[in-house]
Design a protein around this motif. Structure first.
Motif, PDB file in Angstrom:
ATOM      1  N   PRO A 167      -8.176  -3.186   3.245  1.00  0.00           N
ATOM      2  CA  PRO A 167      -8.186  -2.626   1.891  1.00  0.00           C
ATOM      3  C   PRO A 167      -9.027  -1.356   1.735  1.00  0.00           C
ATOM      4  N   LEU A 190      -6.565  -9.730   1.007  1.00  0.00           N
ATOM      5  CA  LEU A 190      -6.638  -8.290   1.246  1.00  0.00           C
ATOM      6  C   LEU A 190      -6.413  -7.977   2.718  1.00  0.00           C
ATOM      7  N   THR A 222     -14.226  -2.979   4.472  1.00  0.00           N
ATOM      8  CA  THR A 222     -14.295  -4.436   4.413  1.00  0.00           C
ATOM      9  C   THR A 222     -15.728  -4.928   4.559  1.00  0.00           C
ATOM     10  N   GLY A 271      -4.417  -3.070  -1.623  1.00  0.00           N
ATOM     11  CA  GLY A 271      -5.586  -3.939  -1.635  1.00  0.00           C
ATOM     12  C   GLY A 271      -6.600  -3.483  -2.664  1.00  0.00           C
ATOM     13  N   HIS A 272      -6.752  -2.167  -2.779  1.00  0.00           N
ATOM     14  CA  HIS A 272      -7.624  -1.628  -3.827  1.00  0.00           C
ATOM     15  C   HIS A 272      -7.115  -2.052  -5.196  1.00  0.00           C
ATOM     16  N   GLY A 324       0.822  -1.211   0.000  1.00  0.00           N
ATOM     17  CA  GLY A 324       0.000   0.000   0.000  1.00  0.00           C
ATOM     18  C   GLY A 324       0.853   1.257   0.000  1.00  0.00           C
ATOM     19  N   SER A 369      -4.073  -2.082   2.013  1.00  0.00           N
ATOM     20  CA  SER A 369      -4.565  -0.714   1.951  1.00  0.00           C
ATOM     21  C   SER A 369      -4.853  -0.309   0.498  1.00  0.00           C
TER      22      SER A 369
END
Length: 261
Positions: A144, A141, A201, A114-115, A39, A111
Motif C-alpha cells: 500500500p 492491504l 508498510t 490500498g491508500h 491500484g 498500492s
C-alpha cells in the motif's frame, strides 16, 4: 453466482459477485463481503487487481465486489473516498437483499487502492459528518501507498492534491491518522518493491502497534511492485508469493469468525 453492477456518484461503479444462497448450504445463506479496491497510482484502475482478486475471495466463500473510482483530475476533492464510502453504504443498505453480513465487510486495496482502502477506515470526507456505517470492519492491504514523506509514491499524492507541493501532500499521508478505533489490518509487501518502498508498510505497522490495532504482516523477499495475486494470469507468477491470498483468507476467517470447513 449472481452478478450486479451499481452506479456510484461521480462516475464510479460497484461490480458485485454474489454467491448464490441455497437451503442445502444453511451455514452460508448470508456471507461476509470483500470489497476489492484496485491500484493504479490514482491515474487508472488496474484490471490486474480487480476481478482476478475478487474471484479468489469468492472461491473462499465470500461475497465480493470491485470498486471502480475516479482517477486523474477526477481524484481531486476526495472524490475516490466519497465513492468508497458510498459503496460501503450501499452494501449495508442492501445487506438483506444481497445476503451480506453487514458487520463483516472488508476492503482489500492494492498500492494506491490500498491508500484508498485505509483512508476509508481512518478518514472522513471534509464537509461530511463522521459516519461509522460507511467504514469497513477489516482492511486487507497489498503493497500500500501510506506515507507522503520520504518514502512516498509521489505521483499518487500529486493526483490527489492536484499539486506538486509536498506540504499539500501531507494531508493525505496515513501513518499519522491511525487511532485505536482503526479496524484490524492485514498487510503484505515485497522487499524489492522500488515503486512503493516497503517502508510504507513498516511505518504503518509502527502506527498500528502504537495504537494497539490488531494486525498481521507478511514481507516477501522477491517481487517487483504490482504483482496482484502472483499468478500467470496477472503475469507475475510466484508460487511462494501467491500464498498471501490463502494467508489473507485464513486471517479474515478468524477476524470475522467465518468458517465453512
Amino acid at each position: 453466482m449472481q452478478f450486479e453492477m451499481c452506479a456510484l456518484p461521480g462516475g464510479g461503479k460497484l461490480e458485485l459477485y454474489l454467491r448464490s444462497p441455497d437451503p442445502a448450504m444453511p451455514n452460508a445463506l448470508r456471507r461476509p463481503l470483500v470489497l476489492v479496491v484496485p491500484g493504479g497510482g490514482y491515474e487508472h484502475v488496474s484490471a490486474r487487481e480487480a476481478d482476478p482478486v475478487a474471484l479468489q475471495f469468492a472461491a473462499a466463500g465470500y461475497h465480493t465486489a470491485v470498486l471502480t473510482y475516479s482517477v486523474g483530475e477526477g481524484a481531486r476533492n476526495h472524490e475516490p473516498l466519497r465513492q468508497l464510502r458510498a459503496a460501503i453504504g450501499l452494501l449495508r443498505q442492501n445487506a438483506e437483499r444481497w445476503g451480506i453480513l453487514p458487520d463483516r465487510i472488508a476492503v482489500c486495496g492494492f498500492s494506491a487502492g490500498g491508500h484508498l482502502a485505509l483512508s476509508g477506515a481512518v478518514l472522513d470526507c471534509p464537509g461530511e459528518a463522521a459516519d461509522r456505517s460507511r467504514k469497513p470492519d477489516a482492511v486487507l492491504l497489498a503493497y500500500p501507498v501510506i506515507t507522503a514523506g520520504e518514502y512516498a509514491h509521489r505521483g499518487s499524492f500529486v493526483q490527489l492534491s492536484g499539486s506538486e507541493d509536498r506540504a499539500e501532500h501531507q494531508r493525505f499521508g496515513l501513518e499519522g491518522k491511525i487511532t485505536p478505533d482503526t479496524p484490524p489490518v492485514f498487510v503484505w509487501h515485497t522487499m524489492e518493491d522500488a515503486t512503493v518502498p516497503v517502508e510504507n508498510t513498516l511505518l504503518l505497522l509502527a502506527a498500528l502497534r502504537k495504537n494497539h490495532v490488531p494486525c498481521e504482516a507478511h514481507l516477501f523477499e522477491k517481487g517487483v511492485h504490482g504483482t496482484s495475486i502472483s499468478t500467470a494470469e496477472v503475469d507475475a507468477a510466484s508460487a511462494h508469493r501467491a500464498h498471501w491470498v490463502q494467508l489473507a483468507v485464513e486471517w479474515l476467517n478468524d477476524t470475522f469468525d467465518f468458517h465453512l470447513e
